[in-house]
Design a protein around this motif. Structure first.
Motif, mmCIF file in Angstrom:
data_model
loop_
_atom_site.group_PDB
_atom_site.id
_atom_site.type_symbol
_atom_site.label_atom_id
_atom_site.label_comp_id
_atom_site.label_asym_id
_atom_site.label_seq_id
_atom_site.Cartn_x
_atom_site.Cartn_y
_atom_site.Cartn_z
ATOM 1 N N LEU A 71 -5.986 -5.238 -0.891
ATOM 2 C CA LEU A 71 -5.419 -4.637 0.309
ATOM 3 C C LEU A 71 -6.520 -4.108 1.229
ATOM 4 O O LEU A 71 -6.461 -4.279 2.449
ATOM 5 C CB LEU A 71 -4.466 -3.508 -0.080
ATOM 6 N N ARG A 72 -7.504 -3.480 0.631
ATOM 7 C CA ARG A 72 -8.521 -2.813 1.434
ATOM 8 C C ARG A 72 -9.514 -3.793 2.044
ATOM 9 O O ARG A 72 -9.908 -3.651 3.202
ATOM 10 C CB ARG A 72 -9.270 -1.785 0.574
ATOM 11 N N VAL A 73 -9.936 -4.794 1.265
ATOM 12 C CA VAL A 73 -11.022 -5.671 1.704
ATOM 13 C C VAL A 73 -10.517 -6.926 2.411
ATOM 14 O O VAL A 73 -11.148 -7.415 3.340
ATOM 15 C CB VAL A 73 -11.906 -6.069 0.495
ATOM 16 N N SER A 96 0.824 -1.205 0.000
ATOM 17 C CA SER A 96 0.000 0.000 0.000
ATOM 18 C C SER A 96 0.859 1.256 0.000
ATOM 19 O O SER A 96 0.582 2.230 -0.720
ATOM 20 C CB SER A 96 -0.926 -0.005 1.225
ATOM 21 N N ASP A 116 -7.516 -3.458 5.643
ATOM 22 C CA ASP A 116 -8.761 -2.942 6.223
ATOM 23 C C ASP A 116 -9.858 -3.988 6.225
ATOM 24 O O ASP A 116 -11.044 -3.660 6.074
ATOM 25 C CB ASP A 116 -9.215 -1.697 5.447
ATOM 26 N N ASN A 117 -9.503 -5.241 6.347
ATOM 27 C CA ASN A 117 -10.480 -6.330 6.362
ATOM 28 C C ASN A 117 -11.499 -6.105 7.483
ATOM 29 O O ASN A 117 -11.130 -6.086 8.657
ATOM 30 C CB ASN A 117 -9.748 -7.660 6.566
ATOM 31 N N HIS A 132 -5.624 -2.866 -5.121
ATOM 32 C CA HIS A 132 -6.196 -1.932 -4.155
ATOM 33 C C HIS A 132 -7.326 -2.589 -3.359
ATOM 34 O O HIS A 132 -7.396 -2.463 -2.126
ATOM 35 C CB HIS A 132 -6.716 -0.691 -4.884
ATOM 36 N N GLU A 133 -8.193 -3.325 -4.056
ATOM 37 C CA GLU A 133 -9.298 -4.006 -3.387
ATOM 38 C C GLU A 133 -8.781 -5.133 -2.498
ATOM 39 O O GLU A 133 -9.300 -5.362 -1.404
ATOM 40 C CB GLU A 133 -10.270 -4.566 -4.433
#
Length: 900
Positions: A527-529, A491, A533-534, A524-525
């Motif tokens: 890493l985020r989901v 990230s 940021d799970n 990006h998804e």
């Protein structure tokens, strides 16, 4: 037909028997033996077609085959042993066991000269006998109801042993050499013995049958030849193979027994793998990928066994149908009839239970029954001690206590996975996004929860996961930390800024082209989901905060309301499992005494991740392959790495730069073919020529008679420039992660890649082996990945940004010191072709190409004058000092790279 993937125990033992049968048949025929009916063609070849197999060392081709081999060798302008090997047909014959004894008598009675059995033949037949003895002992001591299989094994063992007794006079010298060879082998292969011999032998102490260490015994039936002096003119060709007549169905129990033996060998190998990971000697991605590969090998073996006996072995509960062939059926009903087992020993966990992973299977079967009822999280999973109501004193046994711990941990993981299913399904439905690829075991456990599939490989995988948790102990959560750290690093590297629905890259502004946008969005998804940021841990924490204290608490059947009790009873009876509604009073007393409770879900919000290093390692590997692809695409779009690599090499070769750049050296080594056409240029003239050639300009552009106003700068070359590619290993696994290829196909390509990278002699050795055993292939994978992962993790994104920055500094410094301003293209793209023109000008000046300078002047194009290459060296040296990456120049390494 035996599946090819079973190049392990059963195939090896079957081939051992065929080796012995082939040696007997060929030797007996050389002694004048004529099998009954052979002249009348009663002995029909099983496969008389030509099969490309390696010629055994020492075998001699004859007639047409030899002539064709010589012609092939002549065409290849040199010796072609491989060409000789490729033209050897193999003809297979079946023979009865009675023929085997007759042939043994003929050989034993032949004295002109006396026949001596080769050491390798003696050892392989001993190995085959010992394997079947272990299997026969298993059936006899476990009480498995398989009389046909037991009788068949005993008969087959007796035939082989009788044959060796008959041939005793032919084995004296071989026995002496065998003893010496065994001692030498043990001293050379102590590490292999730990994996393949000692651990497994400990499991068979109760069988009193040795598990031979056989790493060095690699003899195929097609390798068997007869000494030339003893062969008559009518002797059988060296490529004829004899196989004993054995029906697959009759040998099925032995196949399954060998299947479980192979699993235990692989289990020991995987334990060693994760011990190395804990000790810091192996990385997470290698340990995880090796384990996933092992699961795939076991799954494919199981599928092939089921396909060979579809009427007997079936899914979804293939574990029970397969295990029951080699184990007593009562094992699966432990605790279902407490009254009948009050005085029995069935409830004790024995080594026989461990051999088929019974305790782990019972935990999975218990949860599958609850999952089929579609009960909300957390499912009321009873503790395994419910099975010990009739024998509460057994709960004090160490093996039972260990099972209680493992049963609770595995049940908690399955409960959290069920909760996770709800989260993932909702996310996929709402956002229309595909699920993230998980590890092989997580996929198998999903099938258990959703489709009721309890397979052998899932039981094995669950056992391996429990082993991993035991090995790592309190450090089991370190894999999750590694995954999150890798996500945070990715990230930070991408530095994407979210502006509404638009993602803008940070850093110094380098951007990917539009067609690569989906890849960046995917990362990006991810890493985020799924990583940083799970939201799942927070979701579970919220559930704990809002849960009712009495929700889904375990209660006895007779305390349930009538509607719920009817539903539960109906579900159990539909699966053939009834429940005793009126147990005896002493059973009820024992139940209260041992305190049967429901397994509570784990309090740790991240339990599903911290207790499953396989999931974390798989996701980390997936992220690594995507980040490599992102870096490669960014580099290929900007071409600044290509440009700076040529300037860096020129500075190194001319001695202007007094330091080395390790990151650039690695990239040059990895991509020397696309960057430099396979070899570093070493002279100023070659600096310029090679740079132009890699941009796609023809060599005729450098001839004096081709000088026109349309100079090299205006000649249409490869406008996209040279392209570098990702590592072959990451390309293989990327297809798996993207759902474009099955694991099986990826592993076939990986095996070919690994073998192609081996030295020529090693490749020939592996080719002669025909098929690697599962352990051999897993060892190759575990050794290969640590060598290729550093290349896969090369930071092309940072290197692209650094090279872009260096080119800007070089341009500014040339302008400052020489008052020459190289023009850049005025457009919105972060890729500026003007840098390539600037580099070409610098290299042109350095090479002093007079005709190019004249053409540029006549064309009214200005070429800067001055020591621009020296300025490049000053800028790069200052950059090294600023960033602290200075490394003293290694002239030996530079020379070696230039000659590579």
């Amino acid at each position: 037909m035996l599946p090819e993937i079973l190049a392990g125990s059963y195939k090896r033992y079957k081939e051992d028997t065929n080796v012995f049968a082939t040696w007997l048949s060929k030797t007996a025929k050389a002694c004048g033996y004529e099998p009954p009916g052979s002249k009348n063609s009663e002995k029909t070849p099983v496969n008389a077609s030509k099969v490309n197999v390696p010629t055994p060392q020492g075998a001699r081709l004859k007639g047409k085959a030899r002539k064709e081999a010589k012609l092939a060798a002549a065409k290849n302008d040199g010796p072609s042993k491989d060409a000789v090997q490729a033209n050897v047909p193999v003809t297979r014959y079946t023979m009865r066991t009675i023929d085997l004894l007759e042939q043994a008598k003929v050989i034993a009675n032949f004295t002109k000269p006396r026949i001596q059995m080769p050491l390798s033949i003696l050892r392989v037949v001993q190995r085959a006998i010992q394997a079947r003895q272990r299997c026969a002992a298993w059936f006899q001591k476990t009480g498995a109801k398989n009389d046909d299989s037991t009788e068949g094994h005993v008969h087959f063992i007796n035939v082989l042993e009788k044959a060796l007794v008959i041939l005793e006079s032919c084995c004296t010298a071989s026995n002496e050499r065998s003893s010496a060879s065994t001692q030498e082998h043990k001293s050379k292969h102590s590490a292999s013995t730990d994996i393949n011999g000692d651990s497994l032998r400990n499991r068979f102490k109760m069988l009193d049958v040795e598990d031979t260490n056989d790493v060095v015994l690699d003899v195929a039936a097609s390798d068997v030849t007869v000494a030339k002096k003893s062969v008559s003119p009518t002797a059988q060709a060296a490529n004829d193979v004899y196989e004993l007549e054995i029906q697959y169905g009759a040998d099925l129990a032995f196949i399954i027994f060998c299947f479980f033996e192979d699993m235990h060998r692989i289990q020991d190998f995987l334990k060693e793998t994760w011990i190395k990971y804990k000790a810091g000697k192996l990385d997470l991605m290698t340990a995880t990928t090796t384990t996933n590969v092992a699961f795939d090998l076991i799954r494919r073996s199981e599928d092939d066994i089921i396909a060979a006996a579809p009427d007997l072995l079936k899914k979804p509960r293939s574990y029970e149908s397969i295990s029951l062939l080699i184990f007593y059926a009562d094992s699966f009903s432990k605790g279902d009839d407490p009254e009948a087992r009050m005085k029995s020993e069935f409830l004790k966990i024995t080594p026989f239970d461990d051999f088929i992973y019974l305790s782990t299977a019972r935990t999975l079967i218990k949860f599958e029954q609850l999952a089929s009822m579609k009960i909300a999280y957390p499912q009321p999973v009873p503790e395994c001690r419910i099975s010990y109501i009739s024998r509460p004193e057994l709960l004090e046994l160490p093996e039972v206590k260990k099972w209680e711990v493992e049963d609770r941990r595995l049940s908690q993981l399955l409960m959290d996975m069920t909760f996770y299913d709800t989260y993932r399904d909702a996310l996929t439905h709402v956002r229309k996004r595909d699920d993230m690829v998980e590890d092989e075991l997580s996929n198998g456990l999903m099938k258990l929860r959703k489709e009721g599939e309890v397979s052998v490989w899932v039981v094995f995988g669950s056992r391996v996961l429990l082993d991993i948790q035991e090995i790592l102990g309190k450090e089991a959560g370190e894999a999750y930390k590694e995954l999150r750290n890798a996500g945070a690093a990715a990230s930070s590297l991408l530095d994407l800024k979210v502006d509404g629905k638009v993602l803008t890259p940070g850093g110094s502004g380098e951007r990917w082209i539009e067609k690569d946008g989906k890849l960046i969005l995917k990362i990006h998804e991810m890493l985020r989901v799924w990583i940083i940021d799970n939201p799942f841990p927070a979701l579970k924490k919220r559930w704990f905060a809002e849960r009712s204290p009495d929700r889904n608490q375990f209660r006895p059947m007779d305390e349930l309301d009538p509607e719920t009790r009817h539903f539960v009873m109906q579900s159990l009876r539909a699966k053939g499992r009834d429940v005793e509604m009126n147990p005896p009073q002493h059973i009820l007393d024992n139940a209260k005494k041992i305190g049967i409770r429901q397994i509570e879900p784990a309090i740790d919000e991240s339990f599903i991740y911290t207790q499953n290093p396989l999931y974390c390692g798989t996701l980390a590997f997936n992220l690594a392959t995507n980040m490599e692809e992102a870096g490669i695409t960014l580099s290929n779009h900007h071409l600044v790495i290509f440009a700076v690599s040529h300037i860096y090499n020129a500075l190194q070769q001319t001695g202007i730069l007094k330091a080395q750049w390790p990151d650039m050296d690695r990239i040059i080594k990895l991509h020397i073919k696309p960057l430099f056409n396979g070899q570093l240029p070493t002279t100023p003239k070659d600096f310029h020529t090679r740079f132009c050639l890699r941009l796609g300009f023809s060599t005729r552009n450098f001839a004096r008679n081709q000088r026109t106003s349309q100079s090299i700068l205006r000649t249409a070359g490869n406008r996209d420039g040279p392209k570098i590619a990702g590592t072959a290993t990451s390309n293989i696994f990327r297809e798996y992660f993207n759902g474009k290829a099955a694991m099986k196909d990826c592993l076939n390509r990986l095996e070919a890649l690994i073998q192609a990278s081996e030295p020529t002699e090693s490749r020939k050795k592996w080719a002669a082996r025909r098929h690697l055993t599962p352990l051999e292939f897993l060892t190759q994978v575990r050794d290969w990945l640590p060598r290729t992962l550093p290349d896969m993790q090369t930071d092309y994104i940072s290197m692209t940004r650094t090279c872009n920055m260096l080119l800007k500094r070089i341009r500014d410094r040339i302008h400052e010191k020489l008052d020459v301003l190289h023009k850049l293209t005025d457009h919105e793209d972060s890729n500026n072709p003007g840098f390539l023109i600037m580099l070409l000008a610098i290299l042109t000046e350095a090479s002093e190409v007079g005709f190019l300078k004249d053409e540029l002047i006549r064309s009214r194009l200005s070429l800067p004058e001055g020591p621009q290459l020296e300025i490049c060296g000053e800028v790069m040296q200052a950059f090294f000092e600023e960033t602290g990456i200075i490394k003293p120049k290694d002239s030996t390494a530079t020379s070696a790279a230039a000659e590579s």
